[in-house]
Design a protein around this motif. Structure first.
Motif, PDB file in Angstrom:
ATOM      1  N   TYR A   1      -3.559  -4.450   8.020  1.00 20.91           N
ATOM      2  CA  TYR A   1      -4.185  -4.863   6.505  1.00 20.91           C
ATOM      3  C   TYR A   1      -3.563  -6.158   7.291  1.00 20.91           C
ATOM      4  N   ASN A   2      -2.976  -6.895   6.930  1.00 22.31           N
ATOM      5  CA  ASN A   2      -1.657  -8.143   7.424  1.00 22.31           C
ATOM      6  C   ASN A   2      -3.306  -8.636   8.314  1.00 22.31           C
TER       7      ASN A   2
ATOM      8  N   GLY B   1      -9.812 -10.707   2.157  1.00 18.80           N
ATOM      9  CA  GLY B   1     -10.263  -9.532   2.376  1.00 18.80           C
ATOM     10  C   GLY B   1     -11.264  -8.912   3.281  1.00 18.80           C
TER      11      GLY B   1
ATOM     12  N   TYR C   1      -7.390   6.790  10.292  1.00 18.69           N
ATOM     13  CA  TYR C   1      -7.565   5.761  10.876  1.00 18.69           C
ATOM     14  C   TYR C   1      -8.894   6.669  11.520  1.00 18.69           C
TER      15      TYR C   1
ATOM     16  N   GLN D   1      -7.628   2.913   5.570  1.00 18.97           N
ATOM     17  CA  GLN D   1      -7.981   1.702   5.132  1.00 18.97           C
ATOM     18  C   GLN D   1      -7.276   0.281   4.671  1.00 18.97           C
ATOM     19  N   TYR D   2      -6.186   0.318   4.857  1.00 17.12           N
ATOM     20  CA  TYR D   2      -4.793  -0.451   5.279  1.00 17.12           C
ATOM     21  C   TYR D   2      -4.547  -1.112   6.554  1.00 17.12           C
TER      22      TYR D   2
ATOM     23  N   ARG E   1      -5.588  -7.266  10.697  1.00 15.26           N
ATOM     24  CA  ARG E   1      -7.499  -6.932  10.453  1.00 15.26           C
ATOM     25  C   ARG E   1      -8.092  -8.164   9.209  1.00 15.26           C
TER      26      ARG E   1
ATOM     27  N   PHE F   1       0.856  -1.240   0.003  1.00 16.42           N
ATOM     28  CA  PHE F   1       0.321   0.082   0.225  1.00 16.42           C
ATOM     29  C   PHE F   1       0.592   1.417   0.010  1.00 16.42           C
TER      30      PHE F   1
END
Lengths: 206, 470
Positions: A44-45, A52, A93, A40-41, A47, A29
């Motif tokens: 990420y890994n 996805g 965020y 949004q990222y 969440r 990202f």
């Protein structure tokens, strides 16, 4: 940069040490050329699974921590790469405060450039907070940078320290480039003694 | 005058303003720029109507995102291409020298700086990349910065900096054959921890450091950040000067002699003191392999995967448990029995000519083990050219390695060079974080020789017992 004076918000506990910037914002990202849109990222890994879908166990996905704006974590938070995308993702965020026993230097510094207040507290105090959040005694904190103090509504309070100049910049939302630009005369006079071989020309033939 | 450390001498020389209770205004002699951490900084300049104060002290290259194969073809990843085009446009607009993708000088920013002679003793050097600490091997003060500070340096050629503390890491004695700079720095990080040097600038001293080549010193300084340090430094000496002589941006002839006189003063004075000090004995250092998801989670190749319960603090036990689960390892497994699927030789830590020579020596007349995919990614086009002139590429290709174009590649896996879920990699890079080389990928940090040996056997082996085939 938005000034930071006082902030009240919900705590999100992330009880892990050495949370690195690759976890805060994974490299796939980092290709955006803007400062915005990274929230949004965030994590990420952790969440999301590979399809996805949100991982219901991960703290940010839990209903009780929704809309949290104060992140509580373990020692050496923000270690690893210098990517400012990490504070950009936290801010985007909705996080304005990160509390941990210690921070990696570059991340710590990057927070102040983006209106995020990173707070170092003694490990015991951080552990107390983790316990209080787990036992649902503490939900929200009010962090007051003017008073160097934080408290909840249930009897917890702690003092913290921020280097005076960083505090001043954050309280005033200061653009420190403008401050340095005012020193143009001193910079110019220093530059008179730079060795000429330091210079690289745009179209230099090598 | 009060005796000063190497760091203090370089720092003092660059403070142009210091008000009571405020950070110093520090002049920056060299600003290195790459495609990932700079676009927002240039945009910031445009939004505020500011220009680049010293384009002639600023040098750019593309490394993080670049493909390492088929450079003649258009870049297939559109967002990567956009980032690279943005850098090219920004350099053109602001008059900055760019080592573009097709430039023979292109490479990883921390490889080309020293290679071109841009990195010099006594300079202050910054880059929007944490591994900028690499350049400290020359006695420069070099540290990574965020994008806001990239913008700050572009606009003012200065930074507002609080003075860091100092730490001496003294490595006495001599290294055993097969034990390299990478093993030294991994051993240091295991010893002091990933936050052991936070808030400090490390100076590496001692016989083992003095005996190292410049490339080895760069490997050590490179991973200072993994110990939490802002920067790592080594005082310049004859080894430094021999490396520098005749490089593109190094002064020539009489000017070089004069520069050397100045550079020789960049030694820590007798009686100067550091805020912290740690001593290691080089003769006790074995080849290292990391077992966890933090660079401090390492051990000798002769050891076993540790039991999380053996750690002292609750936080350490928790971290170790989590790491072993991610890494798919059981406590008590001998490190030498851990199988690997992939081998990556490259990155700003270990992709220089000497690294490739050492790895080639190991794989000469041997083959990559069945089922293992191995690749070599030279740090720069110049390294690639020199390696090919020596025939190293043929050794690698004959053994079954892939031989790539220069870039950061699988160190951070921003391009197509990525581990798949569950794949295990022996890597000469610097970070074994979760997902660093690809989501679910498992990284073990090792030296180039250890990586090469793992490629041949399909698992880790103690390189000290290697039989070299000539």
């Amino acid at each position: 940069m938005e000034a930071f004076t006082q902030h009240t918000g919900k705590i999100v506990p992330l009880d892990r040490a050495n949370v690195d910037t690759d976890q805060i914002i994974p490299k796939q990202f980092l290709k955006r050329v803007e400062r915005t849109g990274f929230g949004q990222y965030l994590f990420y890994n952790w969440r999301f699974d590979t399809q996805g879908n949100p991982d219901p166990d991960f703290e940010l996905n839990q209903e009780k921590y929704a809309d949290g704006s104060i992140l509580l974590s373990g020692a050496n938070f923000g270690c690893g790469s210098s990517r400012e995308h990490a504070p950009w993702a936290l801010l985007d965020y909705g996080f304005r405060v990160v509390i941990a026993p210690s921070f990696a230097d570059i991340f710590y510094n990057n927070c102040f450039k983006n209106g995020i207040l990173p707070i170092r507290l003694p490990e015991e105090t951080v552990n107390t907070l983790f316990q209080r959040v787990a036992q649902e005694i503490t939900h929200t904190l009010t962090v007051d940078l003017e008073a160097n103090k934080m408290e909840d509504h249930n009897g917890f309070s702690a003092e913290f320290k921020v280097e005076p100049y960083r505090r001043y910049c954050l309280l005033n939302g200061l653009d420190d480039i403008a401050v340095t630009l005012q020193k143009a005369d001193k910079i110019s006079s220093y530059e008179k003694n730079l060795p000429s071989y330091y210079q690289v020309q745009e179209k230099q033939n090598l | 005058m009060k005796p000063r450390t190497l760091f203090e001498k370089v720092w003092d020389r660059h403070v142009i303003d210091q008000e009571e209770g405020k950070p110093a205004t520090l002049y920056i002699d060299l600003h290195l720029v790459h495609e990932v951490t700079s676009p927002q900084a240039f945009e910031g300049l445009r939004l505020n109507g500011r220009k680049v104060r010293r384009p002639d002290l600023t040098v750019a290259t593309m490394d993080h995102n670049v493909p390492t194969t088929n450079r003649n073809l258009p870049i297939t990843d559109e967002t990567s291409a956009k980032q690279m085009n943005t850098l090219a446009k920004n350099c053109k607009e602001f008059g900055i020298r760019l080592y573009d993708l097709d430039d023979p000088g292109q490479g990883i920013v921390h490889v080309i700086g020293p290679e071109l002679g841009l990195t010099l003793p006594g300079k202050t050097i910054v880059c929007g990349d944490s591994h900028t600490s690499t350049h400290g091997a020359f006695g420069a003060l070099a540290f990574g910065i965020g994008t806001s500070e990239v913008e700050h340096v572009l606009a003012t050629q200065c930074l507002q900096q609080l003075k860091p503390q100092t730490m001496e890491v003294h490595v006495k004695g001599t290294l055993s054959p097969g034990v390299t700079a990478k093993d030294v720095i991994l051993a240091i990080i295991s010893e002091i921890g990933t936050d052991g040097a936070t808030g400090t600038v490390i100076e590496y001293t001692g016989e083992a450091i003095r005996n190292m080549s410049m490339e080895e010193r760069m490997t050590v300084c490179n991973m200072s950040i993994e110990a939490g340090a802002r920067a790592g430094m080594v005082a310049p000496d004859e080894t430094t000067f021999r490396y520098l002589e005749n490089r593109t941006f190094v002064p020539k002839g009489e000017a070089f002699e004069q520069a050397k006189q100045l550079w020789r003063q960049l030694q820590t004075d007798e009686g100067a003191s550091y805020d912290k000090r740690v001593v290691l004995d080089a003769s006790n250092i074995a080849p290292q392999v990391t077992w966890g998801t933090s660079p401090g989670m390492g051990s000798a190749v002769t050891d076993r995967v540790p039991d999380p319960d053996s750690f002292q603090s609750d936080a350490e036990r928790k971290s170790a448990r989590r790491a072993l689960e991610y890494m798919g390892l059981k406590p008590g497994t001998p490190m030498s029995e851990i199988p690997v699927d992939r081998v990556f030789i490259g990155s700003c830590t270990n992709s220089r000519l000497e690294d490739l020579r050492m790895a080639a020596q190991v794989v000469k007349h041997r083959k990559v083990a069945p089922g293992v995919r191995a690749m070599v990614v030279p740090g720069s086009q110049e390294v690639k050219k020199q390696a090919e002139a020596e025939g190293l590429h043929e050794i690698f290709l004959h053994a079954g390695f892939e031989w790539r174009e220069s870039g950061c590649s699988m160190c951070l896996a921003m391009n197509d060079d990525v581990l798949s879920e569950g794949e295990r990699c022996a890597s000469t890079s610097n970070r074994n974080f979760e997902g660093r080389q690809g989501r679910g990928g498992r990284t073990h940090l090792v030296s180039p020789m250890m990586a090469a040996a793992a490629a041949v056997h399909g698992h880790f082996v103690d390189i000290r017992n290697w039989t070299f085939k000539d």
